[in-house]
Design a protein around this motif. Structure first.
Motif, mmCIF file in Angstrom:
data_model
loop_
_atom_site.group_PDB
_atom_site.id
_atom_site.type_symbol
_atom_site.label_atom_id
_atom_site.label_comp_id
_atom_site.label_asym_id
_atom_site.label_seq_id
_atom_site.Cartn_x
_atom_site.Cartn_y
_atom_site.Cartn_z
ATOM 1 N N SER A 1 33.635 -53.359 -45.134
ATOM 2 C CA SER A 1 34.089 -53.670 -43.775
ATOM 3 C C SER A 1 35.074 -54.837 -43.722
ATOM 4 O O SER A 1 35.682 -55.081 -42.682
ATOM 5 C CB SER A 1 32.891 -53.993 -42.883
ATOM 6 O OG SER A 1 32.352 -55.274 -43.188
ATOM 7 N N VAL B 1 40.574 -61.116 -48.980
ATOM 8 C CA VAL B 1 39.687 -59.955 -48.968
ATOM 9 C C VAL B 1 39.135 -59.698 -50.366
ATOM 10 O O VAL B 1 37.931 -59.485 -50.545
ATOM 11 C CB VAL B 1 40.412 -58.712 -48.403
ATOM 12 C CG1 VAL B 1 39.621 -57.436 -48.669
ATOM 13 C CG2 VAL B 1 40.666 -58.880 -46.916
ATOM 14 N N ASN C 1 38.242 -56.841 -43.716
ATOM 15 C CA ASN C 1 39.622 -56.464 -43.466
ATOM 16 C C ASN C 1 40.335 -57.604 -42.743
ATOM 17 O O ASN C 1 39.701 -58.523 -42.255
ATOM 18 C CB ASN C 1 39.683 -55.194 -42.626
ATOM 19 C CG ASN C 1 40.985 -54.451 -42.780
ATOM 20 O OD1 ASN C 1 41.920 -54.921 -43.415
ATOM 21 N ND2 ASN C 1 41.049 -53.280 -42.184
ATOM 22 N N TYR C 2 41.634 -57.525 -42.672
ATOM 23 C CA TYR C 2 42.409 -58.527 -41.946
ATOM 24 C C TYR C 2 43.581 -57.853 -41.251
ATOM 25 O O TYR C 2 43.963 -56.733 -41.588
ATOM 26 C CB TYR C 2 42.915 -59.626 -42.883
ATOM 27 C CG TYR C 2 44.087 -59.178 -43.720
ATOM 28 C CD1 TYR C 2 45.391 -59.424 -43.310
ATOM 29 C CD2 TYR C 2 43.895 -58.500 -44.912
ATOM 30 C CE1 TYR C 2 46.471 -58.985 -44.063
ATOM 31 C CE2 TYR C 2 44.951 -58.059 -45.667
ATOM 32 C CZ TYR C 2 46.241 -58.310 -45.236
ATOM 33 O OH TYR C 2 47.308 -57.875 -45.984
ATOM 34 N N LYS C 3 44.115 -58.563 -40.279
ATOM 35 C CA LYS C 3 45.335 -58.136 -39.586
ATOM 36 C C LYS C 3 46.201 -59.357 -39.363
ATOM 37 O O LYS C 3 45.698 -60.450 -39.118
ATOM 38 C CB LYS C 3 45.019 -57.527 -38.223
ATOM 39 C CG LYS C 3 44.353 -56.190 -38.249
ATOM 40 C CD LYS C 3 44.130 -55.693 -36.836
ATOM 41 C CE LYS C 3 43.392 -54.368 -36.860
ATOM 42 N NZ LYS C 3 43.103 -53.886 -35.505
#
Length: 81
Positions: A40, A18, A42-44
Motif C-alpha cells: 500500500s 518507498v 505509495n506517493y504522489k
C-alpha cells in the motif's frame, strides 16, 4: 525548465523513500512475502499553481507496525483493519 527539475527530484526521492520503507518492513517482518502494508505504500507529487506537495500514503495500520501497541492493550483495533 526548473519546475520539471523539482518534480524529477521529488519523484526520485519518493521512489527511494518507498523502497526504503519496504526494505524496513522486510527487515522487521522477514517471513512476509509481500505484506498488505508494503503493497500500500505509495506517493504522489502534486503541483497546484507552482506549489508542490509530496503526499505519502499507506494503509492506516502503519502506526501499529511502526510503534507496536500500548502496554496492556489487547491488539490492533478491528476498525483500523
Amino acid at each position: 525548465m526548473a519546475n520539471d527539475k523539482i518534480v524529477e527530484i521529488l519523484d526520485e526521492w519518493g521512489l527511494e523513500l518507498v523502497n526504503d520503507l519496504k526494505a524496513s518492513l522486510d527487515k522487521y517482518y522477514p517471513n512476509e512475502q509481500e505484506t498488505d502494508l508494503a503493497g500500500s505504500i505509495n506517493y504522489k507529487v502534486l503541483n497546484s499553481n507552482g506549489k508542490y506537495t509530496f503526499a505519502l500514503s499507506m494503509n492506516e495500520y502503519w502506526k501499529f507496525a511502526n510503534d507496536g501497541r500500548a502496554k496492556g492493550k489487547k491488539g490492533i483495533p478491528l476498525d483500523v483493519l
